[in-house]
Design an enzyme around this catalytic site. Structure first.
Site, PDB file in Angstrom:
ATOM      1  N   ASN A 483       0.831  -1.198   0.000  1.00 33.17           N
ATOM      2  CA  ASN A 483       0.000   0.000   0.000  1.00 33.17           C
ATOM      3  C   ASN A 483       0.865   1.248   0.000  1.00 33.17           C
ATOM      4  OD1 ASN A 483      -2.682   1.451   0.563  1.00 33.17           O
ATOM      5  ND2 ASN A 483      -1.429   2.128   2.285  1.00 33.17           N
ATOM      6  N   GLU A 484       0.698   2.085  -1.037  1.00 32.80           N
ATOM      7  CA  GLU A 484       1.341   3.392  -1.138  1.00 32.80           C
ATOM      8  C   GLU A 484       2.838   3.335  -0.832  1.00 32.80           C
ATOM      9  OE1 GLU A 484      -0.895   6.424   0.877  1.00 32.80           O
ATOM     10  OE2 GLU A 484      -2.724   5.970  -0.237  1.00 32.80           O
ATOM     11  N   SER A 485       3.512   2.446  -1.535  1.00 31.49           N
ATOM     12  CA  SER A 485       4.952   2.314  -1.335  1.00 31.49           C
ATOM     13  C   SER A 485       5.708   3.555  -1.788  1.00 31.49           C
ATOM     14  CB  SER A 485       5.468   1.085  -2.103  1.00 31.49           C
ATOM     15  OG  SER A 485       5.002   1.111  -3.441  1.00 31.49           O
ATOM     16  N   ALA A 523      -0.708   0.218  -6.174  1.00 28.63           N
ATOM     17  CA  ALA A 523      -1.487   0.818  -5.090  1.00 28.63           C
ATOM     18  C   ALA A 523      -0.867   2.118  -4.584  1.00 28.63           C
ATOM     19  CB  ALA A 523      -1.638  -0.171  -3.934  1.00 28.63           C
ATOM     20  N   HIS A 555      -4.735   4.870  -6.084  1.00 32.00           N
ATOM     21  CA  HIS A 555      -5.553   5.673  -5.190  1.00 32.00           C
ATOM     22  C   HIS A 555      -5.732   7.064  -5.765  1.00 32.00           C
ATOM     23  CE1 HIS A 555      -3.798   3.063  -1.661  1.00 32.00           C
ATOM     24  NE2 HIS A 555      -4.544   2.359  -2.500  1.00 32.00           N
TER      25      HIS A 555
END
Length: 819
Positions: A483-485, A523, A555
């Protein structure tokens, strides 16, 4: 009546035509407009660059704009757009008109497209409350005339401001279309051509001029010329020729002693019989009767001029000044309702028998919440159960399936690790109970230091799920890698290359257990400028290494990273598809796994009625652009942040912590009532169909104002949350559904600040904090979209008028009954 300073009467002559004006105010040098009060007598074809607004103060007139004829009576208001060919003439009644002509080029300095706007402003087509916006125009017209006549110190500034307010009123409260450059060029070309044609007709009207002669003179096709004249002037060539001849005959009739036969031939009529017939059709009497009734009046005016008018009694040319201002006084007071309650008009016409295109409710594909462990709480489960019963989403996405609070990883004595799936099973069993599937973000709160341990964990997790729920079921789930790396130390260490390799190893581990499982990434927050080409580089990496990429997960958080933009979601999706097409040789699914109006969990906007129209507008606009648009989140129960102190603290959720449904919840509730075929859609409505039932969803979406977009949040307070939006009026929609036959149930749902917005109901209640069960029960029972039902027997059309307030939504369903 003595002449009054500032008021002039004059007579002008143009060849054989005599025009009479009672001019109250002559235009001032330097002003980009002309304002005057006058009367009209005979019909005259006209066109000009200025917008012209006509208000009938007394009597009636006939107006023709192109092909459209109108009759205006006292109090009627009409706007004639720039370069619209029109004619204005009297009826059998006298008339007094207030006229304002505005130079649209001047006001384009303030609004770049003003001189290209084609307004629809005709008061006589509307009744009752619909007149409010026209009353505003009447008010500004009266103020301009009043101030110009009084000429108090500084009146020029006051008049200028009133004209600007009038222009703003037109732009805000009236429908308009924009004239494209090519259209404008065509209009100018048409104006030049019609001017040349009319000049030729007038110069040759005294003889037997023909349409073919005019066509040959202008080197155009005769058939085209006939249609061109009819289209531009609203009358045929012969009708206009007869009108010119009659106008010439009137002048000869009143100004000379010629015989009727002489006048007939001098005017160009082929016979006395033709002249008499056409004259009576136009004026309702014979030429002789007309001459007898009007010759004295004509000669008196022509010979005595202002002296005559000053001495005469009250006629339409010499109205008492007090009579005019008595009428103007009725317009000087601004309507009490003011501008916010004015309406914008729209029309929706649907044929119920027409076939539509397939509609896929992609928005139902995915809903989200924050942390996996929250799903173990009773209050959370009650909210999801209700959400699924009333709306029914297909997948639910969340963080932290392997986080410490899920107690999956345990270390036994001696350092051996074991897995405990109890909480995972409890959560997934509940998902099956409420008929929703997991969209699993494969991640933990912190980055795994040991890649092999991570891969072992993922492999064990997949095998356990397959053994418990079956391989066919697990193969329908989605697995999103991390998630949101791109966010750096908050979520990932090591940069994008490290993440790309991590994605590869995790994807291969999943596919090794169940090859049909859907795996995707990256993501990231797509609009975040920090990672730059992160998505493009990730897609290129997958392509170059022949890696499976079943879906692209991203996102979109408007207002995040200073990316406020009304069209951000739509534009972002277009950009994503463009990059996929450029860099991949296949088309993976696209899933927006986090989406909201804001990335901040304490944004007070989240609780407002605005979010309902934000959701519906974007869902409708983005049809076909994405496989899911996962709203972040369905509930304010959120353990990723400290609990909100207030019941309405600006949490992400569709429901607050106590289970109160926000207006955003009901946006999805109403979307859920749409049918299976799209019959029609536009920026503020969508029409669908299912079998013989029709559904019309309409909304009035207003975005943030410029001050708020620039970062000024001072107008946003705990209880006042609507001052940060652009000012928009209510929208009135005239709805027509044709092709109906039989007995029908008509159901109307209204979602707005009065009905269905729990935040607004809470404020009206007194904004109580730490609510009692009684207060919560009151709000739960009271807050719902308003529902009204009617049973009708219809043959042909169903018609309705709806007023949709700003931030409001209306749904009408039309269902055929079996009787």
């Amino acid at each position: 009546m003595a002449a009054t300073p500032g008021v002039r009467f004059y007579i002008t002559e143009r060849g054989t035509e005599v025009q009479y004006f009672y001019e109250l105010v002559k235009s001032q040098a330097g002003f980009p407009f002309k304002a005057f009060i006058h009367s009209v007598d005979r019909l005259k074809m006209r066109w000009h660059n200025e917008l012209e607004i006509i208000l009938v103060l007394q009597g009636s007139i006939q107006v023709r704009i192109g092909n459209e004829p109108y009759v205006l009576h006292e109090n009627d208001l009409l706007l004639i757009n720039s370069n619209e060919i029109h004619s204005i003439g009297r009826t059998s009644h006298d008339n007094i008109l207030l006229v304002l002509q505005i130079n649209p080029d001047y006001y384009s300095f303030y609004h770049s497209k003003f001189n290209k706007m084609i307004f629809n402003c005709k008061s006589f087509l509307f009744k009752g409350e619909e007149q409010e916006r026209f009353d505003l125009v009447r008010h500004y017209l009266a103020k301009v005339i009043w101030e110009l006549d009084k000429k108090k110190t500084g009146y020029q500034f006051i008049v200028g401001s009133e004209i600007h307010l009038l222009a703003a009123c037109l732009v805000k409260h009236f429908e308009y279309s924009l004239l494209e450059d090519e259209q404008a060029m065509n209009v100018n070309k048409d104006i030049g051509r019609i001017k040349s044609i009319l000049k030729y007709i007038e110069e040759n009207s005294g003889r037997q001029v023909s349409l073919k002669e005019i066509a040959d003179h202008h080197q155009i096709n005769q058939y085209y010329l006939s249609h061109f004249i009819k289209k531009k002037m609203g009358m045929s060539f012969q009708e206009y020729l007869n009108y010119i001849r009659l106008d010439k005959a009137i002048n000869l009739l009143l100004s000379s002693n010629k015989l009727i036969t002489e006048i007939s031939y001098a005017s160009g009529f082929p016979s006395i019989k033709s002249f008499n017939r056409r004259f009576k059709n136009m004026y309702g009497c014979s030429p002789t009767e007309y001459k007898k009734a009007n010759t004295r009046k004509f000669h008196d005016r022509h010979q005595l001029g202002e002296e005559y008018i000053a001495k005469r009694g009250k006629t339409y040319l010499d109205v008492d000044r007090s009579t005019i201002f008595k009428r103007l006084f009725t317009y000087l007071k601004l309507p009490d309702s003011g501008m916010p309650n004015a309406f914008r008009q729209a029309r929706i016409s649907i044929d119920a028998q027409r076939k539509g295109r397939p509609y896929q409710p992609y928005w139902k594909k995915l809903i989200t919440y924050t942390r996996a462990s929250e799903g173990l709480r009773k209050g959370w489960q009650n909210q999801l159960t209700e959400l699924q019963r009333e709306i029914g989403f297909e997948y639910i996405r969340f963080h932290g399936i392997f986080s410490d609070d899920m107690m999956v990883c345990n270390v036994e004595e001696g350092g051996k690790g074991t897995y405990n799936w109890s909480y995972v099973d409890e959560l997934f069993d509940f998902f099956q109970e409420v008929k929703i599937k997991p969209f699993i973000e494969l991640g933990t709160k912190s980055q795994q230091r040991d890649l092999q341990s991570w891969l072992n964990l993922v492999t064990a997790f997949l095998k356990h799920c397959i053994n418990r729920y079956g391989v066919k079921e697990v193969e329908t789930w989605y697995f999103e890698v991390w998630n949101e790396s791109e966010a750096g130390v908050a979520f990932w260490l090591g940069g994008k290359e490290s993440y790309f390799s991590f994605y590869k190893q995790t994807m291969l581990a999943v596919k090794a257990v169940a090859d049909r499982c859907k795996v995707g990434g990256p993501a990231i927050s797509y609009q975040n400028p920090v990672p730059g080409s992160w998505l493009a580089d990730f897609l290129a990496y997958c392509s170059q290494n022949s890696l499976a990429l079943d879906f692209v997960a991203l996102h979109i958080h408007p207002e995040c990273y200073t990316s406020f933009d009304k069209n951000l979601t739509y534009d972002t999706l277009n950009s994503i598809h463009k990059k996929i097409k450029e860099l991949l040789d296949h088309q993976p699914e696209v899933h927006i796994t986090e989406w909201n109006t804001s990335a901040f969990s304490r944004n007070l906007i989240h609780d407002t009625c605005f979010v309902s129209t934000y959701i519906i507008s974007n869902v409708v606009k983005c049809l076909g652009k994405t496989h899911s648009l996962g709203y972040w989140t369905f509930t304010d129960i959120n353990e990723a942040y400290q609990a909100g102190i207030s019941a309405f603290h600006g949490g992400f959720g569709l429901m607050n912590q106590q289970g109160l449904k926000k207006a955003s919840y009901f946006a999805y509730y109403l979307l859920g009532k749409l049918g299976e075929e799209i019959m029609q859609q536009d920026d503020d409505y969508i029409v669908t169909k299912k079998d013989e039932a029709v559904q019309i969803l309409m909304y009035n979406y207003a975005y943030f104002d410029e001050l708020f977009l620039q970062g000024d949040t001072s107008a946003l307070t705990h209880q006042e949350r609507y001052l940060v939006f652009e000012a928009k009026p209510a929208k009135e929609i005239a709805l027509t559904i044709s092709g109906l036959a039989g007995h029908y149930k008509i159901t109307r749902y209204s979602l707005n600040r009065e009905h269905g917005s729990v935040f607004d109901a809470w404020v009206r209640m007194g904004a109580p904090e730490h609510m009692t069960q009684e207060e919560l029960s009151y709000l739960k029972g009271k807050v719902h979209p308003q529902v009204s039902v009617a049973y009708l027997e219809l043959t042909g059309d169903y018609q309705a008028k709806l007023a949709v307030p700003v931030h409001g939504v209306e749904l009408i369903t039309v269902e055929k009954l079996v009787i």
